[in-house]
Design an enzyme around this catalytic site. Structure first.
Site, PDB file in Angstrom:
ATOM      1  N   ARG A  57       0.846  -1.182   0.000  1.00 31.85           N
ATOM      2  CA  ARG A  57       0.000   0.000   0.000  1.00 31.85           C
ATOM      3  C   ARG A  57       0.890   1.244   0.000  1.00 31.85           C
ATOM      4  NH1 ARG A  57      -3.742  -0.270   4.799  1.00 31.85           N
ATOM      5  NH2 ARG A  57      -4.806  -1.855   3.548  1.00 31.85           N
ATOM      6  N   ARG A  59      -1.947   6.560   9.597  1.00 34.15           N
ATOM      7  CA  ARG A  59      -2.043   6.015   8.245  1.00 34.15           C
ATOM      8  C   ARG A  59      -2.100   7.147   7.218  1.00 34.15           C
ATOM      9  NH1 ARG A  59      -4.213   0.696   8.275  1.00 34.15           N
ATOM     10  NH2 ARG A  59      -3.441  -0.409  10.118  1.00 34.15           N
TER      11      ARG A  59
END
Length: 1454
Positions: free
Chosen positions: A954, A1023
């Site tokens: 990711r 994040r």
């Protein structure tokens, strides 16, 4: 049009490549004639490849694997079929249709059934037309091989009305599946399909039958076959829509309340009507589910007759007969009908008298006697000399079937009348073979002499030269030899010609076989087998072993026949195979064909267990399955010729060996001897288990040491567990520690590491199992439980010495409906009952842990464990030592040296595709998740190899903005390192799947090369920071995006581990400087931390669903004044655990843009120091706030800031969906928001988005913006580039926005096949569900109305389902939690409306609800608000109240 012409037309129009197998000369291909006719009226021009008779069609098919669809056409013949069988497994996952035309026998073509996922059969032209369309549709959409066998007839009356070319191509190239079947019934993509008469087929594929009979049993169909069948149903409905005719796997006619069922597999016409008799014709032979077979056999039936058009079938029992018998084994023996096998002869119409005669024969014959309907052309095999046992004829028939005129059995009993009794001895046979080979060598010399003599004309010279080149080709050598002989007999009789004619019988290349049985292998040193193996001659030997598995222990272990294979393998230059015709017919064929091709001796050891000639074939089948499944008779092939080409000579073909390979190699059998003779093979085999020999030795040494320390008088305890989520594993490890503390010698392992054979040797075993899905065992326990269930069915007492106890773990409320209550702790309950049935002694009663108990599973465990200690005699031992503290994520983080762990060492370990579990936790901080392909997990497990490990990567990309150069790199990474696709996530970034371990570093280096990274994209850190995508306000978007970048950079971890591991940066002076994390410290955060920035009036980021939210506030001049701050949002929940819940964020004040990053820091640090590190399920900010109180948490943040936040300022949201289409920003640049369903960037028919976006990136001068709804903005397009961008969008159909409002507002997480947490489908299933729900919306005039519908495969909430108006959260395959009442712009949580729904129930609920909404809604009233006003569900006012009043309101309550 006749069936062959019909099929040929469809194949021609639908295919990119056509491979046509030619008949023997002088005949011409009938398919080719039809192709020529079609080409005259069609513009389609597929690549047509003609394969001559005797050629290898599989080679042509393999070369065409790049085609979107390849079709193969041929007349059925054994030679063509045999060659296809050998290579078809390589093509099984390719879009391939095999159209095989039949005359009057299915024997040959049925061999393909075992190697192709789909097998369709057509008996008339109409059915051939429809099934040809269906086969093509299946192959195109599922990318799998489909066999379509059809009866070819010259009857002009047998014709089909065909689709026009336009409609045919529309059907085949339209990838969208149908939603409704005929008569308005709903198609069951998840197995919930409707019968022809509208009767529900039940859940998960447990069909009630074509005519809707109520089946008295619940049948568990094989999952793989079930999924294949679902895909068949979807394709069949597509064809139904086009042709307006039903496409059914089984078609039933006749009596509605039959006492006799007659199944027909073949061409038969049952026009007569007989009372009490129903006829079922079979159109789908693979995959045909047992539940479907049982569905057409009602409880009133007492007799079943299976007629199959297999006149040359070589086995006792015919294929479909075995399917019927196997299905009926699941029915109660009291109501189980008798089953008769029969051969269907000629295809003349069947009269009432014929049927009555057949019924009479069936009633007067034993069930194992084969019936005959109509005349048969099958010739009886004459038998001379010694009697050959009838069961052993099975292998002889296969040899005859494969090699026909080439076959020569060198020790045939037929030779006895001429050559005496010695003709069947191996020595005599070997002598004959040596003589024949010598004679053929003389023929070769004579032919060469004749060529050199100059006494032949040019034509004969050419024929002789061709024969020399093709002398080893069985077909060409025979045909050339015949031509040569005919011409030589006409020429002058020279000496050279006479020599050749004297040896003419040796022109054909033959396949020589010696067949033997029991006496052959008992004295290897002096038998003819020794001489045959050592001779080097091209001879094939078939050895039959007839010792039944159940009598294996009564045999003399020093006189085992299968040692023949080992003896031959030790010789080194002999082809060897171990086969069993009743286990794998295809493997037998493959071994025989490979043996024939091998240039040298070949030994085939064949298993055929029977006591006497009267032994039923079903007993042979059972004995074979037991032997193969248990590993007693492994199936393998050893081809030394492969080593010369650098290949692996040894191939294991039996799953059972692979399931328990390590234990199997330790036993004294022929494989263990094999690996001693070839040590590198042993290393390869053991290495496939993911462990090195060195590791195994270390474990054994440690075990030996531990054994010395244990109480020698205490009984050994084996603890076997099955666990998906890890809870059962933790309980098992705790039990093992406590057992060792009591002086017990313990062995701890997963259930699947123990075979049933090994379990028979165990004395005390404790089983611990959790519950998966709908009462299924976890992945790592299924094989053992399957073997135990199979043994229990046979009622064998296999475990008389076993003393056991079982502890099951489950959730009694997971399946709340009374009819589903039996799923609770089903694996544990079933295991307990089966072990007792197999003769085991229960030493402690079944323990059941229930998550709903006050203390969770501990309540039941605390009662169960003391009973176990008492049974083992160690209950009086007092334990004073403290139990070791379990290792948690907190320990892993603290010991990781700032996220290093042993990741670098793990990347260099080539023995496995995975990383160590602790490193798997750490790589999340580096933006990497370890996963495996769950679609093939069971298959890999069955093969005894580790899961297909791969990694998800990711990207950290704050605000979701990337340049065209970065986009092109992402596209390249997906192709070079990933699965060929990539995904836009709900956190506004890219995600790659399928990256194998050795590609990780290069992929991450490519990412960093374009100034992106993956650090902190996952893990217990902040994040990816997301922000609204607002194309019309260019300046504001730039400010908000920069703020997102600033916050992300401020909160990113400072460890240098990322750069050391992935970018090869070295630490200074050998660790002279230590890493330091100024914000996170060595423990980092208790759990992940998410930040979102929203720009009203669009809440596309769902700001209230994040731990920290910033809501942009614009002043009167349009400038960014600052942000309102929200805290405490979060989506994750655990099924059945009411301590977990979703929560929307609370507004706590206002900050300026300059203060924003510091506010984010202090909120995160407050969570760092106060979050729950003891329980990860209660570790998010939302739980910290509810535990501390919002005011206390806010005060702590302000204390750390040194000032108070300003009061929140007014703002308004009105939506959270994306604004699709074109828009122009304040700076005059243009933006296009395109719809990408669920964010998957890929190329598929009609939607080549990946290629299109690549083309745009090559010319684009602006940027790409990702949205948190998984869509894409092509942004900042200069006016001069607008036409070029629009042209590409149009070319690749990326400008298509004519979707329903429901589809445009839908979103799904990845789920299967890569997510390890998924419990049900999501991304792959939601579009199919939307197809059905949007039809309901359209029927009620709501096509363009946005209803936010989201789906996730588990309750962790990656797609933010808990703020959607309608949401579905996976609980088990095909089963979901249904939620209603969320706010349209993400301001309100929804609530559980139904705890368990399947697709039919979803549609039944939504259909009247959506209709009411269309009629009753107020102006601008959204669906979520209306469901609350209409009384379906109560509004959720806070996260803590999420469970209150769940299940619906009043009359809508569950």
């Amino acid at each position: 049009m006749p069936s062959l012409s019909t099929v040929a037309r469809i194949a021609y129009l639908a295919s990119e490549t056509l491979v046509d197998s030619q008949p023997p000369l002088p005949l011409n291909s009938e398919f080719a004639s039809s192709f020529n006719s079609v080409s005259l009226s069609s513009r389609r021009r597929p690549n047509v490849i003609a394969v001559p008779h005797g050629g290898d069609p599989a080679a042509a098919l393999l070369r065409a694997t790049g085609s979107a669809l390849t079709s193969f056409t041929a007349l059925s013949n054994s030679q063509t079929i045999a060659r296809l069988v050998l290579r078809l497994p390589e093509l099984a996952s390719s879009p391939l249709v095999l159209h095989i035309a039949l005359l009057n026998d299915l024997s040959d073509v049925l061999l393909l059934r075992s190697v192709a996922p789909y097998f369709l059969l057509s008996t008339n032209a109409l059915q051939a037309h429809d099934n040809a369309l269906l086969a093509t549709k299946l192959a195109r959409t599922q990318k799998k091989a489909v066999v379509h066998a059809f009866f070819s007839t010259k009857d002009d009356s047998d014709t089909a009305t065909e689709l026009s070319e336009e409609n045919l191509l529309t059907l085949l190239f339209d990838e969208k599946g149908l939603v409704n079947g005929s008569n308005g019934h709903t198609n069951g993509v998840n197995g919930h399909s409707n019968g022809t008469n509208g009767h529900s087929n039940g859940v998960n594929g447990h069909a009630n039958g074509t005519n809707g009979y109520d089946s008295p049993e619940v049948v568990e169909d094989d999952r793989v076959a079930l999924q294949l069948f679902k895909d068949y149903e979807v394709a069949a409905l597509s064809v139904l829509k086009a042709v307006r005719r039903p496409i059914l796997p089984l078609t039933s006619t006749g009596s509605s309340e039959p006492t006799t069922i007659i199944f027909t597999l073949g061409k038969a016409t049952f026009d007569a009507s007989v009372e009490g008799v129903s006829f079922v014709s079979v159109s789908l032979l693979s995959p045909l589910l047992p539940s479907r077979i049982l569905g057409v056999i009602p409880p009133t039936v007492t007799s079943v007759i299976v007629l199959e058009q297999v006149q040359n079938w070589s086995l006792k029992w015919t294929p479909f007969y075995l399917e019927v018998v196997s299905a009926l084994q699941q029915r109660n023996p009291v109501v189980r009908p008798a089953v008769h096998s029969g051969v269907l002869g000629d295809s003349t119409p069947v009269t009432e008298g014929d049927i009555l005669k057949l019924l009479s024969k069936a009633s007067n014959s034993a069930s194992h006697s084969r019936l005959q309907r109509g005349s048969s052309s099958t010739e009886k095999v004459a038998s001379h000399g010694p009697h050959i046992p009838k069961h052993e004829l099975s292998y002889t028939k296969i040899l005859t079937h494969l090699f026909r005129e080439r076959l020569e059995i060198s020790n045939s009993p037929d030779l006895i009348p001429v050559q005496g009794d010695l003709a069947t001895s191996p020595e005599f046979a070997l002598g004959r073979v040596r003589g024949q080979i010598d004679e053929r060598a003389k023929l070769l010399v004579a032919v060469r002499d004749l060529l050199q003599s100059g006494n032949v004309d040019g034509e004969l010279h050419s024929l002789l030269s061709k024969w020399v080149l093709a002398k080893d080709d069985g077909i060409k050598s025979r045909s050339l030899g015949q031509e040569i002989t005919e011409k030589l007999e006409l020429v002058n009789t020279s000496v050279e010609v006479q020599r050749v004619l004297a040896l003419k019988s040796h022109f054909p290349s033959v396949s020589r076989w010696i067949i033997g049985s029991d006496a052959w292998s008992y004295d290897l040193g002096s038998s003819g087998l020794h001489h045959a193996v050592a001779s080097g001659l091209n001879i094939n030997i078939l050895i039959l072993d007839t010792l039944p598995y159940s009598q294996r222990n009564s045999a003399d272990p020093t006189r085992r026949k299968q040692d023949v294979g080992l003896y031959a393998m030790n010789h080194g230059d002999v082809y060897v195979a171990s086969v069993a015709i009743y286990s794998s017919y295809a493997q037998v064929l493959q071994a025989l064909i490979e043996a024939d091709k091998f240039d040298g001796p070949s030994v085939i050891v064949a298993y055929l267990p029977y006591e006497n000639e009267d032994a039923p074939a079903l007993n042979i089948l059972k004995e074979t399955k037991l032997a193969v499944d248990a590993g007693y008779w492994p199936l393998y092939r050893w081809d030394p010729s492969k080593e010369l080409n650098g290949g692996e000579p040894f191939t294991l073909d039996s799953d059972a060996v692979k399931n328990d390979l390590q234990a199997f190699l330790d036993r004294q059998n022929h494989l263990s001897q094999l690996v001693r003779s070839k040590p590198q093979l042993a290393t390869e085999l053991v290495g496939s288990l993911g462990e090195t020999v060195k590791e195994i030795r270390k474990k054994k040494a440690l075990q030996s040491y531990n054994d010395l320390l244990t109480n020698l008088d205490a009984p050994p305890l084996t603890i076997l567990y099955a666990s998906d989520g890890g809870n059962a594993e933790k309980v098992a490890k705790r039990l093992s520690n406590r057992a060792q503390a009591r002086g017990l010698s313990t062995t701890l392992a997963t259930m699947d590491t123990m075979s049933l054979d090994s379990l028979q040797q165990e004395e005390f075993v404790a089983f611990i199992s959790s519950t998966a899905g709908q009462g299924e065992p976890p992945q790592n326990g299924r094989q053992l439980l399957k073997a135990i269930n199979a043994a229990a069915v046979h009622e064998q007492v296999l475990l008389p010495k076993l003393r056991f106890s079982v502890f099951g773990m489950g959730d009694s409320h997971y399946w709340p409906r009374p009819e589903d209550a039996h799923y609770y702790n089903k694996p544990g309950k079933d295991l307990d009952a089966r072990l007792e049935k197999l003769g085991g002694t229960r030493v402690a009663v079944l323990g059941l842990g229930d998550d709903q108990d006050a203390d969770g599973y501990q309540t039941g465990y605390k009662t169960w464990e003391p009973q176990l200690w008492k049974a083992l005699g160690v209950d009086s031992i007092e334990i004073t030592e403290a139990e070791p503290e379990p290792i948690t994520n907190e320990h892993i983080k603290a010991a990781s040296n700032f996220l290093r762990g042993t990741i670098l060492e793990g990347l260099e370990d080539n023995s496995t595709g995975s990383l160590a579990p602790s490193d798997g936790q750490l790589t999340k901080f580096h933006g990497i998740y370890q996963q495996d392909d769950r679609d093939i997990r069971d298959e890999r497990l069955a093969q005894g190899v580790e899961p297909a490990f791969a990694f998800m990567i990711r990207i950290r990309m704050p605000g979701g903005v990337c340049t065209p150069e970065q986009w092109l790199t992402m596209d390249q990474i997906a192709d070079e390192h990933g699965s060929g696709t990539f995904k836009i996530t709900t956190r506004q970034t890219f995600q790659f799947h399928g990256v194998i371990k050795r590609h990780l570093k290069s992929a991450i280096q490519d990412i960093n090369r374009v100034l992106l990274d993956t650090l902190a994209a996952c893990g217990d850190v902040n994040r990816n920071v997301v922000c609204s995508s607002i194309p019309t306000m260019s300046k504001l978007h730039a400010q908000v995006h920069q703020f997102a970048v600033t916050v992300s950079q401020h909160l990113v971890p400072r460890t240098t581990a990322y750069h050391e591991i992935w970018l090869d940066k070295k630490m200074v002076a050998g660790e002279a400087l230590k890493d330091f994390e100024p914000l996170y410290g060595e423990f980092y955060l208790p759990r992940k931390f998410k930040v979102a920035i929203a720009v009203p009036p669009t809440n596309d980021v769902d700001v209230f669903a994040n731990d920290l939210g910033f809501i942009a506030v614009v002043d009167d001049n349009g400038e960014l004044a600052g942000f309102n701050v929200t805290i405490g949002g979060g989506m994750g929940v655990t099924h059945g655990n009411k301590k977990t819940y979703p929560r929307t964020g609370d507004l706590i004040g206002f900050c300026t843009p300059e203060q924003g990053k510091y506010v984010a820091e202090k909120v995160m640090l407050t969570q760092r120091d106060n979050g729950n590190r003891a329980d990860r399920k209660n570790a998010r900010v939302k739980y910290t706030i509810d535990r501390m109180g919002l005011d206390v948490f806010k005060a702590e943040v302000e204390k750390r800031l040194g000032y108070q936040l300003q009061p929140a300022r007014p703002f308004t949201f009105d939506r959270n969906v994306d604004d699709y289409g074109w828009s122009t920003g304040e700076d005059g640049r243009h933006h296009f928001t395109m719809f990408i369903e669920n964010g998957r960037i890929q190329d598929e028919t009609g939607k080549e988005f990946k290629s299109g976006l690549r083309e745009i990136a090559k010319i684009h001068k602006g940027a790409f913006r990702l949205t948190t709804n998984q869509h894409l903005l092509i942004s900042d397009i200069p006016t001069e580039n607008l036409p070029q961008i629009k042209a590409i969008l149009s070319k690749y159909k990326m400008d298509n926005l004519s979707h329903s409002g429901l589809r445009l507002s839908s979103s799904a997480c990845v789920a299967f096949p890569t997510c390890g947490l998924a419990m049900a489908e999501s991304e792959r299933y939601l579009p199919l569900l939307v197809d059905k729900v949007e039809k309901i919306c359209e029927e009620n005039g709501l096509r363009n109305d946005a209803i936010v519908m989201r789906m996730t495969g588990c309750p962790n909430g990656c797609a933010r389902p808990y703020v959607a108006e309608i949401a579905f959260i996976g609980k088990a395959p095909g089963t979901y939690l249904m939620l209603l009442g969320g706010g349209y712009y993400g301001q309100r949580l929804n609530k559980i409306y139904r705890e368990t729904v399947t697709e039919p129930e979803i549609l039944d609920i939504l259909k009247p609800m959506i209709k009411r909404y269309a009629l009753e809604r107020n102006d601008n009233e959204h669906f979520g608000d209306w469901t609350i006003r209409a009384g379906y569900i109560a509004a959720t006012t806070s996260g803590k109240e999420w469970y209150d009043r769940m299940g619906g309101e009043e009359q809508f309550a569950q």
